[in-house]
Write an enzyme that holds these catalytic residues in place. Structure first.
Site, PDB file in Angstrom:
ATOM      1  N   ASN A 174       0.835  -1.209   0.000  1.00  0.00           N
ATOM      2  CA  ASN A 174       0.000   0.000   0.000  1.00  0.00           C
ATOM      3  C   ASN A 174       0.868   1.256   0.000  1.00  0.00           C
ATOM      4  OD1 ASN A 174      -2.971  -0.493   0.009  1.00  0.00           O
ATOM      5  ND2 ASN A 174      -2.383  -1.890   1.651  1.00  0.00           N
TER       6      ASN A 174
ATOM      7  N   HIS B  85      -8.615  -1.363   5.640  1.00  0.00           N
ATOM      8  CA  HIS B  85      -8.831  -2.685   6.229  1.00  0.00           C
ATOM      9  C   HIS B  85      -9.364  -3.618   5.144  1.00  0.00           C
ATOM     10  CE1 HIS B  85      -9.560  -5.540   9.474  1.00  0.00           C
ATOM     11  NE2 HIS B  85     -10.639  -5.874   8.794  1.00  0.00           N
TER      12      HIS B  85
END
Ligand code: GAR
Length: 205
Positions: free
Chosen positions: A27, A116
């Site tokens: 990420n 998440h």
């Protein structure tokens, strides 16, 4: 917020982002790559980790972005001081494995987001992170999973959602395949969401 002379859009205000991460850093890699595009409204100024040798460290080295290791003894005040040193406006979490000190959450209220790998509140909460999530989804034989980008408050996975995406996983033959499919979506969506948030924050002055 500052003018950044090294950024391609140096005539514009650029929002300074700190990435907090302790994982492999996919990420972080996607967020940094997007920040280098000419229409990006943010710049990643520091990567903060509670793991000295996390995979994300090599991402920081690859892009020559400072890496700061948070020690066990570091409290909210010392982390806030560190972020002030880099003029950080926004914190983007990507698998940061420690609960943030309440002082820090208060100081950056509305300016901390997390990603998440599920459709929260499903498969969220303590112990539900990374592959634990995908394994639970796999065991439940779910036809879909998803991702959630949310504001961070003082509890795990509880802040208000900014975006949720549902992901069809009927073609996934293992928990690893689910993880890969979710990560692919994360790498696409997280930078877009962060960029949008930075634009909104900047327009508020
Ligand atoms: C990502 O899939 C992220 O959604 C998840 O950890 C992975 C980090 O991967 N986060 C959580 O589970 C948070 N509770 P990365 O280190 O390659 O970015």
């Amino acid at each position: 917020m500052q003018h950044s002379s090294s950024h391609p859009m140096n005539h514009q205000h650029i929002v300074n982002v700190a990435i907090f991460a302790s994982g492999t850093g996919s990420n972080a890699d996607a967020l940094i790559r997007y920040s280098q595009k000419k229409d990006s409204s943010y710049s990643v100024v520091v990567i903060v980790s509670n793991k000295e040798n996390a995979g994300v460290r090599s991402v920081s080295e690859h892009f020559s972005i400072p890496f700061e290791h948070i020690q066990q003894a570091d409290d909210g005040a010392s982390i806030i001081a560190l972020l002030q040193k880099y003029n950080v406006d926004i914190i983007a979490l990507g698998w940061y494995m420690k609960l943030l000190p309440p002082e820090l959450v208060r100081a950056f209220k509305g300016k901390i987001i997390n990603i998440h790998p599920s459709l929260l509140p499903d498969y969220g909460g303590k112990g539900m992170y990374g592959n634990h999530v995908h394994m639970a989804v796999w065991k439940d034989k779910m036809p879909y999973t998803g991702l959630t980008i949310h504001y961070v408050d003082e509890e795990y996975d509880r802040g208000q959602a900014l975006i949720q995406c549902r992901i069809d996983i009927r073609d996934c033959v293992s928990p690893e395949a689910i993880a890969e499919k979710v990560k692919e979506a994360e790498r696409m969506i997280y930078p877009l969401m962060l960029n949008q948030l930075c634009k909104i924050i900047y327009s508020q002055g």
